[in-house]
Scaffold this motif. Structure first.
Motif, short mmCIF file in Angstrom:
data_model
loop_
_atom_site.label_atom_id
_atom_site.label_comp_id
_atom_site.label_asym_id
_atom_site.label_seq_id
_atom_site.Cartn_x
_atom_site.Cartn_y
_atom_site.Cartn_z
N ARG A 187 0.86 -1.19 0.00
CA ARG A 187 0.00 0.00 0.00
C ARG A 187 0.89 1.23 0.00
O ARG A 187 1.81 1.34 0.79
CB ARG A 187 -0.89 0.00 1.24
N CYS A 206 -6.37 -1.72 1.84
CA CYS A 206 -6.51 -2.13 0.44
C CYS A 206 -7.58 -1.34 -0.29
O CYS A 206 -7.59 -1.26 -1.49
CB CYS A 206 -6.87 -3.60 0.39
N THR A 211 -3.05 0.57 -3.83
CA THR A 211 -2.35 -0.70 -3.63
C THR A 211 -1.69 -1.13 -4.93
O THR A 211 -2.33 -1.04 -5.98
CB THR A 211 -3.40 -1.77 -3.23
#
Ligand SMILES: Cc1cc2nc3c(=O)[nH]c(=O)nc-3n(C[C@H](O)[C@H](O)[C@H](O)COP(=O)(O)OP(=O)(O)OC[C@H]3O[C@@H](n4cnc5c(N)ncnc54)[C@H](O)[C@@H]3O)c2cc1C
Ligand code: FES
Lengths: 413, 371
Positions: B86, B316, B99
């Motif tokens: 990330r 995410c 991400t």
């Protein structure tokens, strides 16, 4: 200043409700323009200021390790004073306003910032952002700068205790950070309550503030002086840190006085503010309740751009580096609606603010009716008003005001 | 030597308490800043700093994509090829988290790389591909993800990728092929892209194929049409014997998943975005003590809050890592992936509220979130 609604000529009387709403619409448009443009260059600006401030503070403190040498003391103290001013004004105050929250950088965010000041960020954000900015210059509601301990308005009844207010104001300036901490805590009101009636919230805030003050004092008056012992500079460093705090306090106090205190800035009556004040009305109150300081770019930065107090009060959450840019548009709007855009150089605004503090420390009309010739008589009158009880005071007050009115009428004729 | 032992520990303990003491003094000297804030001025990639990386190079791959080579901070704990990272990138002054799959195996110089495909209208991907410059800093989290090869490496592998879905797979391949002893794995790589020119890492993959290290099947949409899973048995006759991995557009992954399920075979997939259902009506979101924010039914609460300048935990941003979970105290939210409603009623749903993933939840009426 008399609250705007009690004045013979209300400076907003010529505005229709439609005008006021139109002012709101035009100011919203200015705000939107900046929101649309806000971006990488603004982010680069605040990152640079933070970087410069940190380097300056570290360098100054390093120089002060040798502060037993007079040149080192002077250079270090100046550097540290400037660093502390930058930290409180252009960085701390503005970050805590949420001016940089849009960057989503947890290191420069209103919810995470803690400043180099006796008052805690949380306490300050409550009293400053929520109270002062919402209730700007409403007598009795806005605690900013001594409403409560000082007489700031003709409408507040005069009492001999107010004679000392120039002195209080000066002491407050010197120890301004503690003054701020005290009024963030509403210390006066809370200390008057019996111990068991003080709220848990107050006790918690008090504890946090004392902890903060202890850490701040340990840094400036123990750790750094102690680190200077090897060069025999314990006391000089201590003195330098005290001086830097003093300079920062007096400077920030002066800037803040200039923002709302100069003669000509309007105050408002609590009961004259409608419960459902419109956005336009709120804007108008901000426009009239603030004053700007004109000057160089360096001066603007050192005041944390509070020299653009009017723009700041209209748009407290726009990044401070943009106030200078929108000032001409805001000023044009003032002119269009025939309102007084209050701006003057720093010395003039400081003088004006202090003049008001002194004038209001005296009974209404006293200063205006006093000349060099009648000074002894006036002093005697003041003495009587201060010592002879409320009856004498009321009578003398009425006479003074009548005299002042007559004098003003004569001057006008 | 049993006598030396205790004195050794005392010395190291004394060393530790001395260091601890110095640290306390340094902290007292910089308050209200944290020591880290001061050290960051000079050494943002040092051990103990928040994890960041400096951009070392931005190398174009195709017209639409580029590889960003990064020098991570000293605390970077390494990764397994196939995992993702990330990154927090400041675009026009605003920090945005996305991400990206890591496209190298662990390297001797400790650098890492991601390969980004600019999608139309994509804020971060276009920034990284076209505007990012060496020297800039980005924020980083440690690597994560389950899309990795098992150990030992299976004898037969099938890798199916579409478009930028090649990124986790190239990381695996580079790692396998850079070993002193290349594993004797039989690899089929089925890659689908818009055209030959759009194949990211095209020449590298073709070299692997020419060297006989893998069998590359390239499908270009402009000449071959979309990959039809019905062709899979023809393209890969020994499908059932292969350990299979797939990464690419949702349509491709869904069709593959169905194909494998129907045959009772397992397939490991990596998705770059969550599959969303039709939006609901929306509402408002209020954070503890704040003012209500308008929230439409299609925008994740995470985005609503961030757009309003609220600092939010996130990961995410597609509902898999739980990095964004916050308690819903009151109100209802809709899961944007399947439309399911989650409600919290004060007094009924426990004092802690109901944990929700803000990245895939939209407001369904007025909501209060504890944050
Ligand atoms: C585990 C994982 C690994 C990933 N690895 C990579 C990688 O190696 N390389 C890479 O380029 N990307 C990868 N992605 C996707 C990446 O995180 C971003 O979603 C992508 O770069 C788009 O971000 P953006 O800011 O440019 O688009 P945004 O500005 O967020 O979105 C712009 C528009 O594109 C749509 N959109 C968002 N994401 C996608 C997407 N993935 N595909 C198509 N449309 C989209 C949005 O709905 C919106 O309409 C990965 C994602 C995940 C979850
Ligand atoms: S950010 Fe990963 S689950 Fe929400």
């Amino acid at each position: 200043m008399t609250a705007i609604t009690k004045k013979p000529v209300n400076p907003t009387a010529h505005l229709t409700p439609e005008d006021i709403e139109q002012i709101g619409i035009e100011l919203d448009a200015i705000r939107q323009d900046i929101l649309d443009e806000r971006g990488a260059s603004d982010a680069a600006y605040i990152h640079r200021v933070v970087d410069v401030q940190r380097r300056l503070e570290l360098a100054s403190r390093a120089v002060l390790l040798f502060s037993s040498l007079p040149p080192a003391w002077i250079v270090g103290t100046i550097g540290l004073s400037v660093a502390k001013i930058l930290e409180n004004m252009e960085i701390g105050h503005n970050v805590m306003h949420g001016q940089w929250d849009w960057m989503r950088d947890p290191k420069i965010h209103s919810t995470t910032w803690e400043w180099d000041n006796a008052s805690t960020a949380d306490g300050w954000k409550h009293s400053h952002n929520e109270i002062h900015h919402n209730f700007t210059n409403i007598v009795g509601k806005d605690n900013d700068l001594g409403y409560g301990i000082m007489r700031v308005d003709e409408d507040q009844r005069w009492h001999p205790a107010y004679l000392a207010q120039p002195l209080w104001n000066f002491i407050n300036a010197c120890f301004f950070e503690y003054g701020i901490a005290a009024y963030d805590l509403e210390l006066g009101r809370n200390l008057r309550l019996p111990k068991e009636r003080r709220s848990d919230e107050f006790k918690r805030n008090l504890k946090n503030t004392l902890k903060k003050i202890r850490k701040q004092a340990t840094k400036d008056y123990v750790v750094h002086p102690a680190l200077s012992i090897p060069t025999g500079s314990f006391l000089p460093t201590l003195a330098a840190n005290f001086t830097a705090n003093l300079v920062r306090n007096i400077w920030s106090h002066s800037v803040i006085m200039c923002g709302h205190f100069p003669e000509g800035v309007e105050t408002f009556e609590k009961k004259a503010i409608p419960a459902n004040e419109t956005r336009g009305e709120w804007y108008l109150r901000q426009m009239l309740g603030s004053a700007n300081i004109s000057g160089s770019k360096a001066m603007h930065i050192m005041t944390g751009n509070l020299s653009h107090q009017i723009e700041h009060h209209l748009f407290p959450d726009l990044p401070s580096n943009r106030y200078a840019e929108i000032a001409p548009r805001v000023q044009a709007l003032f002119e269009k609606y025939d309102l007084n855009y209050h701006t003057a150089p720093l010395p003039q605004q400081v003088y004006s603010a202090w003049h008001r503090v002194v004038r209001l420390s005296l009974p209404n009309g006293w200063l205006a009716t006093t000349t060099v010739k009648n000074l002894p008589e006036q002093a005697k009158l003041l003495w009587a008003m201060s010592t002879k009880g409320p009856k004498v005071r009321r009578a003398a007050q009425a006479r003074l005001e009548q005299q002042a009115r007559r004098q003003a009428a004569a001057a006008a004729a | 030597m049993s006598i030396a032992l205790p004195s050794g520990t005392t010395r190291s303990r004394r060393g530790r308490s001395l260091r601890e003491g110095l640290r306390r003094v340094a902290e007292a000297a910089v308050t209200p800043l944290e020591l880290g804030d001061v050290l960051d001025v000079f050494h943002p990639l040092r051990r103990g700093a928040d994890l960041r990386a400096r951009i070392v190079e931005v190398r174009p791959e195709t017209h639409q994509s580029a590889t960003v080579l990064l020098q991570p901070g000293r605390d970077w704990a390494g990764h397994v090829p196939g995992q993702y990272v990330r990154v927090g990138v400041d675009v026009d002054g605003v920090r945005l988290w996305r991400t990206y799959s890591l496209t190298h195996g662990p390297r001797a110089d400790r650098r890492i790389s991601i390969t980004v495909k600019a999608i139309p209208g994509g804020v971060v991907s276009n920034y990284l591909v076209r505007r990012a410059r060496p020297g800039q800093m980005i924020q980083l989290h440690q690597s994560e993800g389950e899309f990795v090869l098992p150990q030992p490496i299976p004898a037969k592998l099938l890798l199916v990728t579409g478009g930028s879905g090649i990124t986790p797979v190239i990381g695996m391949l580079r790692n396998l092929f850079s070993r002193a002893e290349r594993p004797q794995t039989d690899i089929v790589l089925l890659h689908s892209a818009l055209s030959r020119a759009e194949v990211i890492f095209g020449s590298e993959l073709r070299q692997y194929d020419a060297a006989g290290w893998l069998r590359l099947v390239e499908l270009h949409t402009d000449t071959h049409g979309l990959l039809d899973v019905a062709d899979l048995d023809r393209l890969v006759p020994d499908l059932a014997e292969r350990t299979a991995y797939a990464c690419g557009p949702a349509g491709l992954l869904d069709a593959l998943q169905e194909h494998f399920d129907a045959r009772g075979l397992t397939l490991a997939t990596e998705r770059f975005r969550a599959q969303l259902v039709e939006a609901g009506d929306g509402g408002t979101v209020t954070f503890a003590g704040g003012t209500p924010l308008e929230a439409d039914g299609a925008t994740p609460i995470l985005d609503v809050a961030e757009n309003a300048g609220v600092l939010m935990p996130s990961g995410c941003r597609m509902g898999i890592c739980m990095g964004c979970v916050l308690p819903l105290k009151e109100g209802a939210v809709r899961d944007l992936r399947n439309g399911a409603l989650t409600t919290a009623v004060p007094g009924e749903t426990g004092p802690g509220g109901v944990p929700i993933q803000t990245c895939i939840s939209a407001a369904a009426g007025p909501c209060v979130i504890d944050h």
